[in-house]
Design a protein around this motif. Structure first.
Motif, PDB file in Angstrom:
ATOM      1  N   SER A 375       0.844  -1.197   0.000  1.00  0.00           N
ATOM      2  CA  SER A 375       0.000   0.000   0.000  1.00  0.00           C
ATOM      3  C   SER A 375       0.873   1.239   0.000  1.00  0.00           C
ATOM      4  O   SER A 375       2.064   1.196   0.270  1.00  0.00           O
ATOM      5  CB  SER A 375      -0.922   0.018   1.226  1.00  0.00           C
ATOM      6  N   GLY A 376       0.235   2.360  -0.312  1.00  0.00           N
ATOM      7  CA  GLY A 376       0.950   3.624  -0.327  1.00  0.00           C
ATOM      8  C   GLY A 376       0.067   4.738  -0.839  1.00  0.00           C
ATOM      9  O   GLY A 376      -1.010   4.980  -0.316  1.00  0.00           O
ATOM     10  N   TRP A 377       0.526   5.382  -1.910  1.00  0.00           N
ATOM     11  CA  TRP A 377      -0.193   6.535  -2.456  1.00  0.00           C
ATOM     12  C   TRP A 377      -0.220   6.406  -3.967  1.00  0.00           C
ATOM     13  O   TRP A 377       0.726   5.918  -4.574  1.00  0.00           O
ATOM     14  CB  TRP A 377       0.506   7.826  -2.054  1.00  0.00           C
ATOM     15  N   ILE A 378      -1.326   6.831  -4.581  1.00  0.00           N
ATOM     16  CA  ILE A 378      -1.435   6.805  -6.035  1.00  0.00           C
ATOM     17  C   ILE A 378      -1.689   8.218  -6.534  1.00  0.00           C
ATOM     18  O   ILE A 378      -2.407   8.996  -5.902  1.00  0.00           O
ATOM     19  CB  ILE A 378      -2.539   5.826  -6.491  1.00  0.00           C
ATOM     20  N   VAL A 379      -1.072   8.567  -7.679  1.00  0.00           N
ATOM     21  CA  VAL A 379      -1.185   9.915  -8.238  1.00  0.00           C
ATOM     22  C   VAL A 379      -1.648   9.810  -9.684  1.00  0.00           C
ATOM     23  O   VAL A 379      -2.042   8.746 -10.157  1.00  0.00           O
ATOM     24  CB  VAL A 379       0.162  10.663  -8.135  1.00  0.00           C
ATOM     25  N   SER A 380      -1.600  10.922 -10.398  1.00  0.00           N
ATOM     26  CA  SER A 380      -2.048  10.955 -11.791  1.00  0.00           C
ATOM     27  C   SER A 380      -1.327  12.078 -12.515  1.00  0.00           C
ATOM     28  O   SER A 380      -0.612  12.879 -11.908  1.00  0.00           O
ATOM     29  CB  SER A 380      -3.561  11.192 -11.849  1.00  0.00           C
ATOM     30  N   ASP A 381      -1.545  12.146 -13.832  1.00  0.00           N
ATOM     31  CA  ASP A 381      -1.027  13.271 -14.611  1.00  0.00           C
ATOM     32  C   ASP A 381      -1.834  14.538 -14.375  1.00  0.00           C
ATOM     33  O   ASP A 381      -1.409  15.625 -14.756  1.00  0.00           O
ATOM     34  CB  ASP A 381      -1.044  12.933 -16.107  1.00  0.00           C
ATOM     35  N   GLY A 382      -3.008  14.385 -13.780  1.00  0.00           N
ATOM     36  CA  GLY A 382      -3.857  15.537 -13.479  1.00  0.00           C
ATOM     37  C   GLY A 382      -3.755  15.918 -12.020  1.00  0.00           C
ATOM     38  O   GLY A 382      -2.658  15.990 -11.459  1.00  0.00           O
ATOM     39  N   ILE A 417      -5.747  -5.564 -21.548  1.00  0.00           N
ATOM     40  CA  ILE A 417      -6.133  -4.367 -20.809  1.00  0.00           C
ATOM     41  C   ILE A 417      -7.252  -4.682 -19.822  1.00  0.00           C
ATOM     42  O   ILE A 417      -7.227  -4.222 -18.671  1.00  0.00           O
ATOM     43  CB  ILE A 417      -6.538  -3.253 -21.781  1.00  0.00           C
ATOM     44  N   ALA A 418      -8.207  -5.490 -20.237  1.00  0.00           N
ATOM     45  CA  ALA A 418      -9.309  -5.840 -19.342  1.00  0.00           C
ATOM     46  C   ALA A 418      -8.800  -6.509 -18.069  1.00  0.00           C
ATOM     47  O   ALA A 418      -9.273  -6.228 -16.963  1.00  0.00           O
ATOM     48  CB  ALA A 418     -10.293  -6.754 -20.066  1.00  0.00           C
ATOM     49  N   GLU A 419      -7.803  -7.387 -18.202  1.00  0.00           N
ATOM     50  CA  GLU A 419      -7.264  -8.134 -17.060  1.00  0.00           C
ATOM     51  C   GLU A 419      -5.977  -7.501 -16.521  1.00  0.00           C
ATOM     52  O   GLU A 419      -5.215  -8.157 -15.807  1.00  0.00           O
ATOM     53  CB  GLU A 419      -6.976  -9.577 -17.484  1.00  0.00           C
ATOM     54  N   PHE A 420      -5.761  -6.227 -16.838  1.00  0.00           N
ATOM     55  CA  PHE A 420      -4.485  -5.579 -16.527  1.00  0.00           C
ATOM     56  C   PHE A 420      -4.106  -5.715 -15.058  1.00  0.00           C
ATOM     57  O   PHE A 420      -2.947  -5.986 -14.720  1.00  0.00           O
ATOM     58  CB  PHE A 420      -4.551  -4.095 -16.919  1.00  0.00           C
ATOM     59  N   TYR A 421      -5.066  -5.523 -14.158  1.00  0.00           N
ATOM     60  CA  TYR A 421      -4.729  -5.434 -12.728  1.00  0.00           C
ATOM     61  C   TYR A 421      -4.673  -6.780 -12.019  1.00  0.00           C
ATOM     62  O   TYR A 421      -4.565  -6.824 -10.797  1.00  0.00           O
ATOM     63  CB  TYR A 421      -5.684  -4.471 -12.028  1.00  0.00           C
ATOM     64  N   LEU A 422      -4.687  -7.868 -12.762  1.00  0.00           N
ATOM     65  CA  LEU A 422      -4.347  -9.173 -12.209  1.00  0.00           C
ATOM     66  C   LEU A 422      -3.085  -9.644 -12.929  1.00  0.00           C
ATOM     67  O   LEU A 422      -3.125 -10.372 -13.906  1.00  0.00           O
ATOM     68  CB  LEU A 422      -5.491 -10.171 -12.392  1.00  0.00           C
ATOM     69  N   GLY A 423      -1.954  -9.125 -12.485  1.00  0.00           N
ATOM     70  CA  GLY A 423      -0.664  -9.389 -13.115  1.00  0.00           C
ATOM     71  C   GLY A 423       0.024  -8.138 -13.593  1.00  0.00           C
ATOM     72  O   GLY A 423       1.173  -8.186 -14.039  1.00  0.00           O
ATOM     73  N   GLY A 424      -0.663  -6.983 -13.509  1.00  0.00           N
ATOM     74  CA  GLY A 424      -0.072  -5.717 -13.939  1.00  0.00           C
ATOM     75  C   GLY A 424      -0.303  -4.628 -12.912  1.00  0.00           C
ATOM     76  O   GLY A 424      -1.173  -4.732 -12.039  1.00  0.00           O
ATOM     77  N   LEU A 425       0.477  -3.571 -13.037  1.00  0.00           N
ATOM     78  CA  LEU A 425       0.368  -2.436 -12.119  1.00  0.00           C
ATOM     79  C   LEU A 425       0.829  -1.191 -12.855  1.00  0.00           C
ATOM     80  O   LEU A 425       1.802  -1.230 -13.620  1.00  0.00           O
ATOM     81  CB  LEU A 425       1.247  -2.669 -10.892  1.00  0.00           C
ATOM     82  N   ASP A 426       0.147  -0.076 -12.650  1.00  0.00           N
ATOM     83  CA  ASP A 426       0.539   1.172 -13.293  1.00  0.00           C
ATOM     84  C   ASP A 426       1.758   1.771 -12.606  1.00  0.00           C
ATOM     85  O   ASP A 426       2.166   1.346 -11.522  1.00  0.00           O
ATOM     86  CB  ASP A 426      -0.631   2.157 -13.265  1.00  0.00           C
ATOM     87  N   ALA A 427       2.326   2.787 -13.228  1.00  0.00           N
ATOM     88  CA  ALA A 427       3.541   3.427 -12.714  1.00  0.00           C
ATOM     89  C   ALA A 427       3.243   4.639 -11.849  1.00  0.00           C
ATOM     90  O   ALA A 427       4.160   5.369 -11.473  1.00  0.00           O
ATOM     91  CB  ALA A 427       4.444   3.839 -13.886  1.00  0.00           C
ATOM     92  N   TYR A 428       1.961   4.851 -11.512  1.00  0.00           N
ATOM     93  CA  TYR A 428       1.559   6.076 -10.820  1.00  0.00           C
ATOM     94  C   TYR A 428       1.351   5.865  -9.319  1.00  0.00           C
ATOM     95  O   TYR A 428       0.558   6.557  -8.712  1.00  0.00           O
ATOM     96  CB  TYR A 428       0.288   6.638 -11.459  1.00  0.00           C
ATOM     97  N   ARG A 429       2.056   4.926  -8.749  1.00  0.00           N
ATOM     98  CA  ARG A 429       1.871   4.668  -7.324  1.00  0.00           C
ATOM     99  C   ARG A 429       3.208   4.503  -6.618  1.00  0.00           C
ATOM    100  O   ARG A 429       4.194   4.030  -7.196  1.00  0.00           O
ATOM    101  CB  ARG A 429       0.977   3.447  -7.095  1.00  0.00           C
ATOM    102  N   ILE A 430       3.203   4.923  -5.361  1.00  0.00           N
ATOM    103  CA  ILE A 430       4.371   4.818  -4.495  1.00  0.00           C
ATOM    104  C   ILE A 430       4.020   3.878  -3.355  1.00  0.00           C
ATOM    105  O   ILE A 430       3.015   4.086  -2.663  1.00  0.00           O
ATOM    106  CB  ILE A 430       4.777   6.188  -3.921  1.00  0.00           C
ATOM    107  N   ALA A 431       4.808   2.838  -3.161  1.00  0.00           N
ATOM    108  CA  ALA A 431       4.569   1.895  -2.075  1.00  0.00           C
ATOM    109  C   ALA A 431       5.313   2.350  -0.828  1.00  0.00           C
ATOM    110  O   ALA A 431       6.528   2.556  -0.862  1.00  0.00           O
ATOM    111  CB  ALA A 431       5.018   0.497  -2.478  1.00  0.00           C
ATOM    112  N   PHE A 432       4.570   2.518   0.267  1.00  0.00           N
ATOM    113  CA  PHE A 432       5.169   2.792   1.567  1.00  0.00           C
ATOM    114  C   PHE A 432       5.271   1.525   2.415  1.00  0.00           C
ATOM    115  O   PHE A 432       6.123   1.440   3.294  1.00  0.00           O
ATOM    116  CB  PHE A 432       4.323   3.798   2.352  1.00  0.00           C
ATOM    117  N   ASN A 433       4.360   0.586   2.161  1.00  0.00           N
ATOM    118  CA  ASN A 433       4.215  -0.568   3.046  1.00  0.00           C
ATOM    119  C   ASN A 433       4.280  -1.868   2.260  1.00  0.00           C
ATOM    120  O   ASN A 433       3.477  -2.085   1.358  1.00  0.00           O
ATOM    121  CB  ASN A 433       2.875  -0.493   3.780  1.00  0.00           C
ATOM    122  N   ASP A 434       5.227  -2.729   2.630  1.00  0.00           N
ATOM    123  CA  ASP A 434       5.299  -4.062   2.046  1.00  0.00           C
ATOM    124  C   ASP A 434       4.668  -5.104   2.957  1.00  0.00           C
ATOM    125  O   ASP A 434       4.823  -6.298   2.735  1.00  0.00           O
ATOM    126  CB  ASP A 434       6.752  -4.437   1.740  1.00  0.00           C
TER     127      ASP A 434
END
Length: 484
Positions: A375-382, A417-434
């Motif tokens: 977990s952590g924080w997620i951001v965007s281009d906006g 793309i439909a199944e992106f988030y089961l095996g994929g992750l975007d680059a717009y997030r910072i993990a604070f907690n493992d």
């Protein structure tokens, strides 16, 4: 007194049962009984039981912390369940001016307003009026001036998903599409929350290097200047800061850093996936971890109903992912008030990202699929940014793969793309907690405000913990050019 998680309630009870003082089994059971009384809304009974148990305990008994936390949990629950029915109806009527009594009663009776009976009084969750529009399309359509929900643009099919899946396919790499960010996170304690001259301790989340996910972390500055950064091995990593309280003034703590984040993507072939061997390295991620990852009878029944006779681990994961994804998102109770988060998510009729993730982790482990928290924080281009929780699952022969059941299955014709988030992750997030509910370095002396996650920060002074109503937080970010 140090306590980092609500798991300490059960842990202390177990330790207490082995302690060398009178009637250990009866006394240990009293902790579990108090938890049950609090969960049942019998705060008067729980308070009386706590008083009796504490009076009989030595000052250094491990169960004292668990019992004292139950008293604090009741206080926090009263903050969360702060509305009466008239206040809920008035809040809904501000969005639906022509609200009828029949409509309100129908939504209430359907359980769309989260409530709890506490000492005989029916009290409603303070976010239940706004959650209504997440849980009922009918109610959402009745709003006179509907505002868009505050959701990440990545919760729908987005060019970034196509960018990531294409780059991964073309390069053969898992880690692609890097972003460089500068972040400033702050925590500001309210004026006079602490007596003037007393020292305030603050812990702000800080990322650790994770090869292929977030790298090249560079500390830039902090306020105050002296920053104690926890070792990189700390699974809930923080920066510890200290400053004196000044009469009539807010006390601000902040940390600024830079890092490079990477997207992840693996195109899984289900026919190649085989059950994992429970190695010592994977064993912790297959096991129960009370109080929030427990294989209850209800959990087993739900799992059996969803999984059926499927034996392929990836297809099992797909089924469980879809089942949890179907639970509507809604604003959550404070995690510290929930005695078993995965069980709560299973039964509440709604869940937020961390609750959904813990439920999915529990179900995957129950089915022999290693799973862990992040977990952590997620951001965007906006201008979107927010706290966020997700996880990882282990599939042989692919290894650890990311999963974000809250973003879930995307509406798109391309299965990548439909199944992106089961095996994929975007680059717009910072993990604070493992991991969740792990000790800070240095440790807090008092109970944490957030006993499970670590995203907003924590603060305390010698007189006790500073809860969320005593400070505010902020998160700022900007994208930087990538180093060639």
């Amino acid at each position: 007194m140090r306590l980092t998680m609500h798991a300490a309630t059960l842990l202390a009870a177990a330790m207490f049962a082995c302690a060398a003082w009178a009637a250990p089994q009866r006394q240990a059971a009293s902790v579990e009984e108090v938890v049950a009384l609090v969960d049942a809304g019998d705060f008067a009974g729980a308070g009386s039981r706590i008083d009796t148990a504490l009076a009989a305990l030595p000052a250094d008994a491990p169960a004292r912390a668990a019992l004292e936390f139950e008293r604090e949990r009741m206080r926090r629950l009263l903050i969360d369940f702060s509305l009466d029915e008239a206040e809920v109806r008035a809040a809904v009527a501000r969005q639906i001016p022509d609200l009828t009594d029949d409509e309100f009663a129908r939504w209430r009776d359907a359980g769309l307003f989260e409530s709890r009976r506490i000492d005989g009084e029916l009290r409603y969750f303070r976010r239940s009026p706004s959650n209504l529009y997440r849980l009922s399309a009918e109610a959402a359509a009745r709003r006179a001036d509907p505002a868009p929900f505050y959701d990440s643009p990545l919760e729908e099919a987005h060019p970034h998903h196509a960018e990531v899946s294409s780059l991964a396919a073309d390069s053969g790499l898992r880690s692609v599409a890097p972003r460089r960010m500068r972040v400033t996170q702050s925590l500001t304690v309210n004026p006079d929350a602490v007596p003037a001259g007393e020292t305030i301790d603050a812990w702000l989340p800080y990322p650790r290097a994770i090869p292929g996910q977030q790298e090249d972390i560079r500390f830039v500055a902090s306020r105050p200047d002296a920053a104690d950064i926890a070792p990189e091995s700390t699974l809930q990593r923080t920066v510890h800061l200290r400053a004196p309280a000044v009469a009539g003034e807010a006390t601000r703590f902040s940390v600024t850093y830079e890092l490079t984040t990477y997207a992840q993507y693996v195109d899984v072939d289900p026919d190649k996936v085989v059950p994992v061997a429970p190695t010592p390295e994977l064993a912790p991620y297959l096991a129960e971890r009370p109080p929030h990852v427990v294989f209850t009878d209800a959990m087993r029944l739900f799992s059996a109903r969803v999984v059926g006779d499927e034996t392929n681990p990836y297809r099992i994961a797909q089924k469980l992912f879809a089942a949890v994804d179907a639970i509507p998102w809604a604003g959550a109770l404070e995690y510290s008030t929930i005695s078993n988060i995965s069980d709560y998510a299973l039964h509440a009729g709604h869940a937020d990202c961390g609750q959904q993730t813990l439920l999915l982790i529990t179900l995957l482990r129950l089915n022999g699929i290693p799973a862990r928290w992040q977990s952590g924080w997620i951001v965007s281009d906006g201008d979107y940014n927010n706290m966020h929780d997700w996880g990882w699952l282990y599939l042989a022969p692919y290894g650890w793969l990311p999963m974000d059941v809250t973003f879930g299955r995307l509406s798109h014709a391309d299965p990548r793309i439909a199944e992106f988030y089961l095996g994929g992750l975007d680059a717009y997030r910072i993990a604070f907690n493992d991991d969740y509910a792990r000790e800070f370095v240095p440790a807090k002396r008092h109970f944490r405000s957030e006993t499970v996650d670590s995203q907003r920060g924590e603060a305390e002074w010698k007189g006790g913990n500073l809860y969320f109503d005593q400070w505010r937080y902020d998160f700022e970010w900007e994208f930087l050019p990538l180093d060639p």
